[in-house]
Every structure is written in C-alpha cells, then in structure tokens.
Design an enzyme around this catalytic site. Structure first.
Site, PDB file in Angstrom:
ATOM      1  N   PRO A  71       0.834  -1.209   0.000  1.00  0.00           N
ATOM      2  CA  PRO A  71       0.000   0.000   0.000  1.00  0.00           C
ATOM      3  C   PRO A  71       0.862   1.250   0.000  1.00  0.00           C
ATOM      4  CG  PRO A  71       0.053  -0.995   2.177  1.00  0.00           C
ATOM      5  CD  PRO A  71       0.763  -1.948   1.271  1.00  0.00           C
ATOM      6  N   GLN A  95      -6.760  -1.482   1.853  1.00  0.00           N
ATOM      7  CA  GLN A  95      -6.162  -1.219   3.158  1.00  0.00           C
ATOM      8  C   GLN A  95      -7.041  -0.200   3.881  1.00  0.00           C
ATOM      9  OE1 GLN A  95      -2.841   1.422   4.177  1.00  0.00           O
ATOM     10  NE2 GLN A  95      -1.682  -0.417   4.740  1.00  0.00           N
ATOM     11  N   GLY A 124      -2.238  -0.791  10.783  1.00  0.00           N
ATOM     12  CA  GLY A 124      -1.918  -0.629  12.199  1.00  0.00           C
ATOM     13  C   GLY A 124      -0.480  -0.216  12.425  1.00  0.00           C
ATOM     14  N   TYR A 150      -0.020   5.849  12.747  1.00  0.00           N
ATOM     15  CA  TYR A 150      -1.408   6.237  12.510  1.00  0.00           C
ATOM     16  C   TYR A 150      -2.283   5.738  13.671  1.00  0.00           C
ATOM     17  CZ  TYR A 150       0.232   7.635   7.908  1.00  0.00           C
ATOM     18  OH  TYR A 150       0.916   8.255   6.893  1.00  0.00           O
TER      19      TYR A 150
END
Length: 367
Positions: free
Chosen positions: A26, A103, A171, A175
C-alpha cells in the site's frame, strides 16, 4: 524463469489463492478527488494485476470518521460514490486475473505536512497527542472509540460485499491504531491504555474482533504493523521476542490471519543474536503467515523518497536467501511498482537489466 523463481510459487491460505508471492504494498497516492476513486485509479491497479502481481493491497482508504483522512484526495471506503469507484477497481482487477485487498485506514493525529487541508474536528487519537509530549487535541471518548471500531467493521463488510478477496488493517507507521500501541502517544488509564503492549493493543484487538464478526471466519484479514513510527524512526514497540509475542499473539487470537511486517529495510535484524527480521520473528512467534517489506529491489528506503531521494534497482539475493529459509511467506514491493507496473513480470522472466530506477517524480502521477 529467473533465479527469483521461488517467489513465483502459488500461495494459499483460507480463501486466499495467489499465483505467486509478490504483493503490491500500500502506497498513498492521493488521486481520488473528494475521496472517490477515479477511472485512472482503477486502471492503475488493473495494470499491476495484469502484470503478475500476486496480491494488490490498495493505498490507504479511510473509514467513516470525520478526521480519518489527512488529505482531501485520499480515497474513502464509505459512501455510495466512493464504493462505486472501488467496485470498478475490483471488477477491473479481477478481469485481469488479479487478487486485491483494500487497506482500511484512519490517520488519527498524524497530520500531512504536504497539504494545508485540515480534517473536520474532532481529531481522533488515544490521548490527544500527535507525538510524545505534543498535545494536539483531546483524548477519544468511549463513544468515539466504539464508533471507530464499528467504522472499521462496516468498511470490512463493504469490502467483502464488493468482492474484494481480503482486507488489510493499517496498524503501522504512527497512525491511529499504532497510536494506541505506542506508549508515547497512548497515556490512557482505561481499558485501552496501560503499561504493556497487551493493554495498549486492546483497541486493535477489538477492531479485529468486530471485523471478524462482520466478515465471518473464512475471510482473510491482514494487519500491517511496524516497530518504527513516522514521528520517531528509532521507536521499538517490542524490545525482546517475549514482548513481541505478547503484542502479536492477542492480535492473532482476535482474528488477524496474516501479519504485514513493515520495516524501512527488510534485511535489518529485529533483535540481537539472530538475523531474523520483523516478518521472520512474527512468523516464528505466532505461526501465522507473514509479509516482509522494506526497500525490496531498490537501493534506498522509501521515507527518503519523500525527501527527494532516488533509488536504483538492487539485488534480490538476500531476500531470496531469507525466503528460501522460510522466514516469511510473501514479499511486498512498493516504490518499484509505482514507477513500473511490469516489475513483477520482469523479475519473473529474468529481465533484470530492464528494471527501472525509482525517482520521486513518479509520485506525481499514476502510471
């Protein structure tokens, strides 16, 4: 077939059936005005699916919370228009023979220095801290936490209904979910805080449980984790294998099927006394499949790209040594696939001389 042939073996886990071990990592692209993926975004992913990428993980796409995004042009994974855009994406990826996960993302208190846009308030974060010692807002209330958990589950359910093959939870990298893991940003004294990783991991575990309840037992769920944070590259969540096991095992028990283990450089060992990297330790400790990532196939690491640093193609020999040893199951590639949709095909066919340099200029367009 090149010396990288081991990376082009099939992989099967639960309902996930991949033609090879190459994952498109991602990478935030910000080409979805108002949060709605465009035809150009759809074509961007279709090209990678048609060019031998085993699993595509989308750029971060945000769940339905007011402050989930820190850029107006990152995609949403909620609302009729955005979900219609994602429906087009997955239809095109499948038509090209590809497999894909969105994602699911919430940035929390991590702001974006490359835009002046600000998200609507309130800003979600465990303790109102954007980094240790820097107050940014107020701690999330119990109702905000419950709503956020529900938003992740709702997005996961939408992904399954649209036909995505699996989902990934973001995760990592400082963030929102990671802000709960990190004692530097989680100063809570309720059930979502505490002095150890088991307690601070409860927010992530509750999201995983809610997602699992929404998608059922057989739908693959990936979670991306990192020791480092964008706020501080030197942070290490787990200082020992025992601490890492205490962090990861509850997440596996809560519903994580695959751990996507983010490092800036995949070859760096996680603990003294072993050359195992993060993905290697995660697999050893939990028994779950893992994805390794971090400067695969390139000479420089990805954070430096945002500072204008270019990279050249690099040997895959060390990656293959670790893969052949069984350290990890899948290999994620980011920047190399941003600039060259045919990267996996070229590696598969031994056309290493045709691999392209990576220039930060590639971030300015969808190729």
């Amino acid at each position: 077939m090149s010396h990288a042939a081991p990376l082009f073996q099939p992989f099967t886990f639960k309902g996930l059936k991949l033609a090879n071990r190459i994952v498109m990592a991602p990478m935030t692209r910000s080409f979805s005005p108002g949060g709605v993926p465009t035809k150009e975004v759809s074509e961007y992913y279709r090209k990678r699916a048609a060019s031998a990428v085993g699993l595509i993980v989308s750029e971060g796409t945000v769940v339905q919370r007011p402050s989930a995004a820190n850029d107006p042009d990152v995609p949403h994974f909620w609302g009729d228009a955005a979900l219609a855009g994602w429906q087009d994406v997955i239809n095109n990826v499948h038509s090209a023979g590809g497999v894909m996960a969105p994602q699911l993302w919430h940035v929390g208190a991590a702001r974006n220095p490359r835009t002046t846009w600000t998200a609507p308030s309130p800003i979600d974060s465990p303790s109102g801290l954007s980094r240790p010692g820097k107050q940014f807002g107020e701690p999330m209330t119990d109702s905000a936490i419950a709503d956020t958990i529900a938003a992740f589950a709702k997005a996961a359910g939408a992904a399954k209904r649209l036909g995505f093959d699996c989902i990934e939870l973001h995760g990592a990298h400082g963030y929102l979910i990671d802000q709960f893991f990190w004692d530097g940003t989680n100063q809570r004294d309720d059930r979502f805080g505490g002095s150890d990783l088991v307690a601070r991991g409860r927010f992530a575990a509750d999201i995983l449980k809610a997602v699992r309840a929404e998608v059922g037992p057989d739908y693959p769920v990936i979670i991306r984790l990192s020791q480092w944070k964008q706020q501080d590259y030197s942070v290490r969540m787990a200082q020992t294998p025992d601490e890492m096991a205490a962090w990861l095992q509850p997440l596996a028990d809560a519903g994580a099927d695959i751990f996507h283990c983010s490092q800036r450089r995949f070859w760096e060992p996680e603990f003294d006394g072993s050359d195992l990297n993060f993905a290697g330790w995660a697999k050893k400790l939990t028994g779950r499949p893992t994805i390794t990532v971090g400067s695969v196939g390139l000479s420089g690491e990805f954070i430096a790209a945002f500072g204008g640093e270019s990279s050249k193609p690099a040997s895959l020999d060390e990656l293959l040594r670790r893969f052949d040893r069984g350290d990890f199951d899948l290999v994620a590639v980011g920047r190399a696939l941003i600039s060259d949709p045919d990267w996996a095909l070229k590696v598969r066919d031994g056309r290493m001389a045709e691999l392209s340099d990576f220039s930060p200029a590639a971030l300015a367009s969808l190729v």
